[in-house]
Every structure is written in structure tokens, then in C-alpha cells.
Design an enzyme around this catalytic site. Sequence first.
Site, PDB file in Angstrom:
ATOM      1  N   ASP A  18       0.869  -1.176   0.000  1.00 25.60           N
ATOM      2  CA  ASP A  18       0.000   0.000   0.000  1.00 25.60           C
ATOM      3  C   ASP A  18       0.905   1.224   0.000  1.00 25.60           C
ATOM      4  OD1 ASP A  18      -2.581   1.333   0.301  1.00 25.60           O
ATOM      5  OD2 ASP A  18      -1.891   1.900   2.282  1.00 25.60           O
ATOM      6  N   SER A  19       0.324   2.365  -0.344  1.00 29.23           N
ATOM      7  CA  SER A  19       1.082   3.608  -0.300  1.00 29.23           C
ATOM      8  C   SER A  19       1.519   3.955   1.116  1.00 29.23           C
ATOM      9  CB  SER A  19       0.231   4.752  -0.858  1.00 29.23           C
ATOM     10  OG  SER A  19      -0.982   4.839  -0.149  1.00 29.23           O
ATOM     11  N   CYS A  63      -3.711  -0.810  -2.192  1.00 28.22           N
ATOM     12  CA  CYS A  63      -3.990   0.600  -2.474  1.00 28.22           C
ATOM     13  C   CYS A  63      -4.893   0.718  -3.702  1.00 28.22           C
ATOM     14  CB  CYS A  63      -2.667   1.321  -2.726  1.00 28.22           C
ATOM     15  SG  CYS A  63      -2.852   3.039  -3.205  1.00 28.22           S
ATOM     16  N   GLU A  80      -6.186   9.700   9.419  1.00 29.04           N
ATOM     17  CA  GLU A  80      -4.842   9.639  10.009  1.00 29.04           C
ATOM     18  C   GLU A  80      -4.761  10.478  11.287  1.00 29.04           C
ATOM     19  OE1 GLU A  80      -1.452   9.709   7.538  1.00 29.04           O
ATOM     20  OE2 GLU A  80      -2.217   7.965   6.468  1.00 29.04           O
ATOM     21  N   CYS A  82     -11.028   3.350  -0.878  1.00 29.96           N
ATOM     22  CA  CYS A  82      -9.727   3.784  -0.353  1.00 29.96           C
ATOM     23  C   CYS A  82      -9.531   3.060   0.963  1.00 29.96           C
ATOM     24  CB  CYS A  82      -9.714   5.304  -0.147  1.00 29.96           C
ATOM     25  SG  CYS A  82      -8.221   5.898   0.694  1.00 29.96           S
ATOM     26  N   HIS A  96      -8.223   3.844   3.614  1.00 30.50           N
ATOM     27  CA  HIS A  96      -8.378   4.608   4.853  1.00 30.50           C
ATOM     28  C   HIS A  96      -9.843   4.678   5.312  1.00 30.50           C
ATOM     29  CE1 HIS A  96      -4.283   6.080   4.191  1.00 30.50           C
ATOM     30  NE2 HIS A  96      -4.322   6.594   5.397  1.00 30.50           N
TER      31      HIS A  96
END
Lengths: 266, 266
Positions: B6-7, B70, B149, B184, B186
Site C-alpha cells: 500500500d502507499s 492501495c 490519520e 480507499c 483509509h
Amino acid sequence: MIGVFDSGVGGLTVVRALLQSVPTSVELVYLGDTARVPYGSKSPATVARYSKMAARFLTDRGVELLVVACNTASAFALDELRASLSIPVIGVIEPGARGAAAVSAAGHIGVIGTLGTVRSGAYERAIAAIAPVAVVTSHACPLLVPLAEEGWLDGDPIADAVVRRYLEELRAKDPLLDTLVLGCTHYPLLKPNIARISEEVFGRAVTLVDSGEAVAAPVAAALPAVATDKLERRLLRCFVTDEARFAEVGSRFLGRPLDHVEKVDL
Amino acid sequence: MIGVFDSGVGGLTVVRALLQSVPTSVELVYLGDTARVPYGSKSPATVARYSKMAARFLTDRGVELLVVACNTASAFALDELRASLSIPVIGVIEPGARGAAAVSAAGHIGVIGTLGTVRSGAYERAIAAIAPVAVVTSHACPLLVPLAEEGWLDGDPIADAVVRRYLEELRAKDPLLDTLVLGCTHYPLLKPNIARISEEVFGRAVTLVDSGEAVAAPVAAALPAVATDKLERRLLRCFVTDEARFAEVGSRFLGRPLDHVEKVDL
């Protein structure tokens, strides 16, 4: 030729200030490391490594003065860049610290910036060297960069709520603040909200210091090191490590359309 | 051994799903390209270049199955990775598309993701290949990654306001949505707000499809390609290109503390 580098698009606010203060006979060239932006959430070692690569790109192009527009890069890489380069290197933290110390009447100075800049303690050290009795309180504001890039600015209820939350957290640390350093090149886009809301939160006008604008004075002092060109400056050359959205978002930071954007690999 | 990349930290939500579905005799190894995160705002060429470097790191370590966690990397680099590697490569977009097509009663499917994923049109193409009459509407939500985040999640007034704004923008494009793909890695952290607020905004329950969870089925189908180890899996090895905050933020995404985090250069 003056070289300016930043992790991404935000350093164009520094270029904007320099375009107003540097004679048009001095060429400006900009490098935004947009393939690896942001620096603000990354470790000192990674930021220093990327900063050296960016500096090398600009010195290879013949710049005679290097401006590190990125606060995080200034915090983590300035000493190393100065030690390894033979040209003057100007970061944004010392000018910002000097500006804040000069205007703060009560000596209570706040600094907002990225996680990296705040954790580095660089502003605390720089202000202590100039004004040892000043009280310096830093606060990381990670959401402000994406807000500025999204274009959610002054008067946007979400942008205002985020600014208010961070300033209230800062007030809890030091209610006596009279001066606030905008310690990230993205924050000038949010200056109107920060000015208005800081006055509400602290109950008095708080003087805002834009580190990017503060860099104009040391750059002016270093100008004798920079050759003037025969021709008047006609365009601003920008280099980026990734092109996505740079021209679109960049004009908002520069305050005018971008002339010339070229992609390079570092 | 299964490799997941993943990024950054978000792919740990995919690992979390795999840890529940993959036998413990199969080893998992994770790479987060945290030195260059995020991918979602960068160009296809840059994302493809970084993805190939990440894949090479994992294949050099002997992984027998590669999961591209990702969404942006799946959108821009999957075909190229499949063409250049001799092991099975599974991205998150096709499983997410399949999951959405399976559960959507009205055939009105929304997709939220990064700028890159949305601009790629990858979900539109993947869903059209499975359910040609489905109506697919995508919307980029750049603020959701930094919110997740920062840990501003369900019930936080700012997180709720941001989710509401994006969902209202999506409703303006298609008020008939009955299914929404979280495109995504996240976004699962914001699933409670998205579930609650989508019901308010659309006036009915909207079925959420987590692309990361959807990847469990094709991974299970590809398991015969993966050797089992003699020992039961005891730890999850994570490699990152930058260490800053990974362990701290990562445990929120994985749902448990991280065992082993090692920094590498790509």
C-alpha cells in the site's frame, strides 16, 4: 539565479513574496518535490535525504542562492545543506523567528506547523537564540495542508471549525499568546480565517507572522551573491517531480497563473 | 507467503481482513511506502513507477501472491504489474466492483476514493464489465485520508461535517444510490460515520462495500499458489520506507498492535 525549493506547491507563497521584493533582473527558479509531498509527516532522515536531492538539482542548474521554502525541510536539513553547499542557503525558520521576536510585545509566541516542524523544536531554538525570555508554544495542525489544497478557505464552515479547534488547543497551552507564526507555506491561504478566529479565541488581536514573507529580508541581504541577468525576468520556471494538479493548485498559491511547469525525476 | 503493499498505513485494513480469512499457516508480509505516501493525489506515471518498486521489493523477498491494497495503485498499475510478474496479482478494485454489483438492488452504485482513483475511471470500467446496466457515480474525497490519520472519526463534529458534505455532493450527482463502495483503504475507519450519515443524506440505508474486505474471496481462490509454512504464523512483518508514526497510526488500522516494523529504502 535564485533557487527556491519546497516539498510541493506551498513554496509558491514564498515565491510570491520574493517576486515583489527581488529585482526583476534576478532570475527565479522553483522546484516542488510533488512526487514525494508532503514532508511534514515524514521522519528527519527521509526529509533530509529528499532535501539534499532537491538542492543538488537546483545547484546543478547553476543557482547562486538557495531558499528552502519548506518549514519541515528547513527544520531537518538546513545545517546539512549549509555544510555541503558552497552557496548561501536561507531557510524560513530563522527569518520567521526573527519576525516573531520583533513584533511580540508580551513575548508569548505561538507556532503552528506540520508534525515534523513542531516535533523538531526548531522554532523554539531559533526564537530562544534571539529572545531568550520569550515563551514559545508550538502546535501541529495536520489538517490545514489538505484544507488549503482542497480550496476550503476563509468562511468555509469546515475550514473555520478546523482552525478554531487547533487555535483552542493552542490557547489551552498558552492563553497569553500575542503573536502567531504561520510555520508552513500552505498556511498563508488560510490567513484570513486564522486572523479572525485567533482574535475570537484569544480575546485580542494576535499578530500573524508569515515565515515565507519574512524570508524577503535575508534574501535581499544576500543578493550581492547573485548575478543579474541581461534580460528582464519574463517568466518563472517551475520544476516538479510529479505534475498532478500542480498548475491548477499552484496558481492559487502564487496568486497568478503559472508560466512554465516542467516535470523532472530526482 | 502473501505480500501486501500500500502507499502507506491504510492497507493494514486489508491485512486485518486477510488475517481473519487466510489460514495461519500462510505467512503475510506488508510493505507501506510511507516515504512517498500519499499516492492518491499523484499522477498515473508516478504511481505506476512507485508500485513497480514496491512489487519488486516483495517479489525479491519471495512472495508467491501479491495483493495491491492501495486503490490508486490498483487503478494505475495493476495491468503493468500483472504483465511483468509471474505470480498472481490481486488488486482491490475488481473485488470491490464485484461486491457492489452483487449487493446493489437498484443498480445505482456510488464510489468514493482519492482524486487519482476517481479520475482513473477504474471502478466504472470494472463495474460495467460485470453489470453493464448499473449506474456508477464516483466522487473524490481528499479530506477523508488526513481525517482518518488524525484520528478524527465517528461522532467528531468536523469528521461528520466533512463526510456529510461529500455525501451531499454525491447525492446531487445521483439521488438514487443504494450502494456505496469505500474505494480507499483509509475509509473503513470512517465507516460508522459514513453508514449513519449516508442514511440521513439519501433517506434510506445505503449498503457499504469495503474493497479491502472484498479482496478476501479472490485471495482465498488463489491460495493454492501459496506454499504453507511449517510453523504457525506468529507475527506480521511490516516494512516501511519511512518510520514516522507508522506504528502509532498503524495499530488503529490493523485493530491490534504491530509486531514488527522495519525501515527499508526502495
